[in-house]
Every structure is written in C-alpha cells, then in structure tokens.
Design an enzyme around this catalytic site. Structure first.
Site, PDB file in Angstrom:
ATOM      1  N   GLY A  14      40.406  40.519  50.475  1.00  0.00           N
ATOM      2  CA  GLY A  14      40.514  39.119  50.051  1.00  0.00           C
ATOM      3  C   GLY A  14      41.619  38.915  49.026  1.00  0.00           C
ATOM      4  O   GLY A  14      41.505  38.043  48.155  1.00  0.00           O
ATOM      5  N   HIS A  15      42.714  39.661  49.136  1.00  0.00           N
ATOM      6  CA  HIS A  15      43.759  39.575  48.096  1.00  0.00           C
ATOM      7  C   HIS A  15      44.522  38.253  48.149  1.00  0.00           C
ATOM      8  O   HIS A  15      45.235  37.914  47.217  1.00  0.00           O
ATOM      9  CB  HIS A  15      44.741  40.746  48.204  1.00  0.00           C
ATOM     10  CG  HIS A  15      45.671  40.631  49.368  1.00  0.00           C
ATOM     11  ND1 HIS A  15      45.255  40.800  50.659  1.00  0.00           N
ATOM     12  CD2 HIS A  15      46.997  40.330  49.436  1.00  0.00           C
ATOM     13  CE1 HIS A  15      46.285  40.622  51.479  1.00  0.00           C
ATOM     14  NE2 HIS A  15      47.351  40.335  50.753  1.00  0.00           N
ATOM     15  N   GLY A  17      42.962  35.413  48.398  1.00  0.00           N
ATOM     16  CA  GLY A  17      42.083  34.409  47.798  1.00  0.00           C
ATOM     17  C   GLY A  17      42.300  34.346  46.290  1.00  0.00           C
ATOM     18  O   GLY A  17      43.070  35.135  45.727  1.00  0.00           O
ATOM     19  N   SER A 111      27.690  35.462  42.887  1.00  0.00           N
ATOM     20  CA  SER A 111      27.933  34.095  42.424  1.00  0.00           C
ATOM     21  C   SER A 111      26.736  33.661  41.582  1.00  0.00           C
ATOM     22  O   SER A 111      25.613  34.120  41.816  1.00  0.00           O
ATOM     23  CB  SER A 111      28.052  33.167  43.632  1.00  0.00           C
ATOM     24  OG  SER A 111      27.923  31.817  43.230  1.00  0.00           O
ATOM     25  N   CYS A 113      25.251  31.034  41.928  1.00  0.00           N
ATOM     26  CA  CYS A 113      24.319  30.237  42.736  1.00  0.00           C
ATOM     27  C   CYS A 113      23.229  31.089  43.384  1.00  0.00           C
ATOM     28  O   CYS A 113      22.349  30.562  44.040  1.00  0.00           O
ATOM     29  CB  CYS A 113      25.056  29.405  43.773  1.00  0.00           C
ATOM     30  SG  CYS A 113      25.767  30.381  45.080  1.00  0.00           S
ATOM     31  N   LYS A 144      24.982  36.066  49.699  1.00  0.00           N
ATOM     32  CA  LYS A 144      25.367  36.839  48.503  1.00  0.00           C
ATOM     33  C   LYS A 144      24.209  37.717  48.028  1.00  0.00           C
ATOM     34  O   LYS A 144      24.421  38.864  47.609  1.00  0.00           O
ATOM     35  CB  LYS A 144      25.809  35.893  47.375  1.00  0.00           C
ATOM     36  CG  LYS A 144      27.166  35.240  47.631  1.00  0.00           C
ATOM     37  CD  LYS A 144      28.271  36.263  47.546  1.00  0.00           C
ATOM     38  CE  LYS A 144      29.638  35.729  47.839  1.00  0.00           C
ATOM     39  NZ  LYS A 144      30.655  36.778  47.956  1.00  0.00           N
TER      40      LYS A 144
END
Ligand code: GFB
Length: 313
Positions: A14-15, A17, A111, A113, A144
């Site tokens: 995910g670089h 992002g 996260s 959340c 997650k």
C-alpha cells in the site's frame, strides 16, 4: 531494540496510499532499509496466489500492511460488501503469504473504528469487542478486527512477531480528495477551496457539527509505526492517537482558515454524523516515548499544500 531495521528488507503493502506513502518517505530518508514495493498494476493484493508468489520471490524480512480499501463515512456505509470482502481478501492474502514465507515481522494497520460505538472514553485497548460497533463503518471494522485477531493469534500460537496498531482519524499528504468518498479533512479542504474560487458566500459541513474526532498527521503516525516495528512484539493491540479531540464544527473553522475561505459554513444534517466521540487512550505508546509532534493547524497547512499540488499536477 528488538528488531533493527538497518540492512533489512521491508515490503510496504500500500505504498501509494496515504499511510504507506508516509512510511515509505520515512524509511527512504533513513536510507539504511531495503524497500520493496509493488503498484496495484503489478500486484493485486487480493490475489492470494500472486501475493504468495511475490513473497516467495522477494522474501522480505518485514512487512508493513498499510494497504486497505478505505473511505469516509458515506463510502463506508454505502458499500459494506466491498469494504468487508476486499479487506478480508487483501489482509488474508498478505498475512498468509508472510506466514508461509516466514517473514519475521509484520505490522497490520487497524483503525479506531474497531472499538464499540459507545466505548468509555478515552478508549482503551481492552475495550475491543465489549459492545456493538458504529453502524456506518461496521463492515470495515469487522474486517480490521479479523485482521488484528489473526495477527494476535499467529503471535500467541506460533510465536510470530505480527502486531497491529490502531490509529485515530488520519490526514495529510497523499489523502483522497474525492467529494463523496473522502474522509472529513480532505473532503472539507476540497469543498472550501472550490467555494473560495467560485466566490460562494456559503458552503456546507456534513452532519450536525457536534461529533468529536481525534486527528493525527500521517507523518507522525509513520514514526510510530517504524518505532513499533523495531521495538514492539506483543500480541496485544496498541492505540496511536494525538490525544486531542475537536468537534467537526470547530475543525471546519480551522480548515476554512487554512484554505482561506471566508464564507459562511452551514450544517447539512441530512448527512450522517457517525459515532459521537472517538478519543483513544494512547498512554501505552506514549509510555515508550512516542508522541504526535504536528499541531492540527500546522498539519492542515501541509494538507492544503498537498491538495494544491495534486490539482496543479
Ligand atoms: O472522516 P469521516 O468520514 O469518518 O467523518 P468517521 C467524520 C465526521 O465528519 C462525521 C463529518 O461526523 C461526518 O459527518 N463531516 C463533515 C464530513 N463534513 C464532511 C465531509 O465533507 N466529508 C466527510 N467524510 N465527513 C471513519 C470511518 O469514520 O473513520 C472509516 O468511516 C475509518 O472507516 C475512519 O475508520 C477512521 O470518523 O465518521
């Protein structure tokens, strides 16, 4: 230090992002880490066979799993299948491949959340799974939770140093500025910038303006993540927050100031508020000496500069 990254190879999933990009910048600056990246076109992280082959080829010593399907409150509530299924596939593929090729360390991004909607504030790590989730992001949160539990169980049962960090709401360079799928800060930056340029006398903020959120500048998070990769290997979660909360109404005032928009800010209560409050207890990571360094005002100035560079590119 339990794991010195000097001379090691690190795969940043995910670089491109916002979070992965910040970790990449930090490790590049450091200069002594062998960085491994793959663009979405080169590697679909949801494809477990392709990801397995990639790990077999590159054999990274460590992996930062910063890739995820992410979005703000509307994107999250409108596409629960995508947020649950894509994230499960992606994280299972990467964590499974790391395990199969004996990657020594892995850091999974969770996260805030993941915690119950009405958890006691500030939210401690041990409040996980003690109550119902906030419905506007339950699909993302369940993915997650599955990922961080997988890391925890691999850590406990197989002795692997696979860990997970739970950041609060993030913002900064590399954010998504889409008008509907973005999070609040990039969403407001874009709307206020456009209102300034069209000389609109008023523009709007979603919801009632009363929810409280805790924001962390992404480069501060990156420092925490690299620190954890080198120094932390417990199976238990660890929160990473700035420790400061602000109402969405007050935040909108600061964004308007950073952008230079002087019109009237109106509320649009037809849009969802989400969870009323989400302040994390980050005393665990602070006990290791980490703290956030960038004030919200300063971070917002950098974020607006990033937005300008994106639209001018
Ligand atoms: O950033 P946001 O989408 O995420 O919204 P959450 C935060 C608050 O800002 C909500 C309000 O109360 C929104 O109603 N808001 C005001 C706006 N104006 C805007 C706007 O223009 N755009 C957006 N997006 N919000 C996210 C989850 O929840 O938290 C993610 O959806 C992730 O899964 C993230 O976990 C940390 O804080 O509500």
């Amino acid at each position: 230090m339990v794991f010195d990254l000097a001379g090691k190879s690190v795969f940043i999933a995910g670089h491109n992002g916002m979070v992965g990009g910040a970790v990449l910048r930090l490790l590049k600056q450091r200069g002594d880490v062998r960085l491994i990246t793959a663009s979405r076109r080169q590697l679909d992280l949801r494809d477990e066979h392709a990801v397995g082959a990639f790990f077999t080829n590159h054999r990274p010593d460590a992996c930062v799993l910063a890739a995820a399907r992410v979005g703000g409150i509307i994107a999250n509530s409108a596409n629960k299948v995508g947020f649950l299924y894509d994230n499960l596939r992606l994280q299972n593929a990467v964590i499974g491949a790391a395990r199969a090729s004996d990657t020594e360390r892995l850091l999974f991004l969770g996260s805030s959340c993941i915690y119950p909607k009405l958890a006691d504030q500030p939210i401690r790590e041990d409040s996980l799974l003690t109550g119902p989730l906030e419905p506007t992001n339950d699909a993302y949160a369940i993915a997650k939770i599955a990922g961080l539990k997988l890391c925890e169980f691999l850590n406990r049962e197989e002795g692997r140093a696979y860990i997970s960090a739970q950041p609060c709401n993030l913002y900064g360079p590399g954010d998504n500025y889409h008008p509907t799928t973005s999070h609040v800060i990039p969403g407001l930056i874009r709307r206020f910038h456009e209102a300034k340029h069209s000389r609109a006398s008023e523009t709007f903020i979603w919801g009632t303006g009363t929810p409280l959120r805790e924001f962390l500048y992404v480069d501060d998070l990156a420092k925490a993540l690299v620190f954890l990769l080198e120094n932390y290997k417990d199976p238990g979660l660890i929160n990473v927050g700035s420790g400061e909360e602000i109402s969405i109404g007050d935040l909108a005032g600061l964004v308007a100031e950073a952008v230079g928009y002087e019109g009237v800010l109106k509320l649009d209560p037809s849009k969802p508020d989400g969870t009323p409050r989400k302040l994390m207890d980050s005393s665990k990571i602070r006990s290791y000496g980490w703290r956030s360094r960038t004030s919200l005002q300063e971070g917002l100035r950098h974020a607006y500069a990033d937005y300008l560079s994106v639209i001018e590119a």
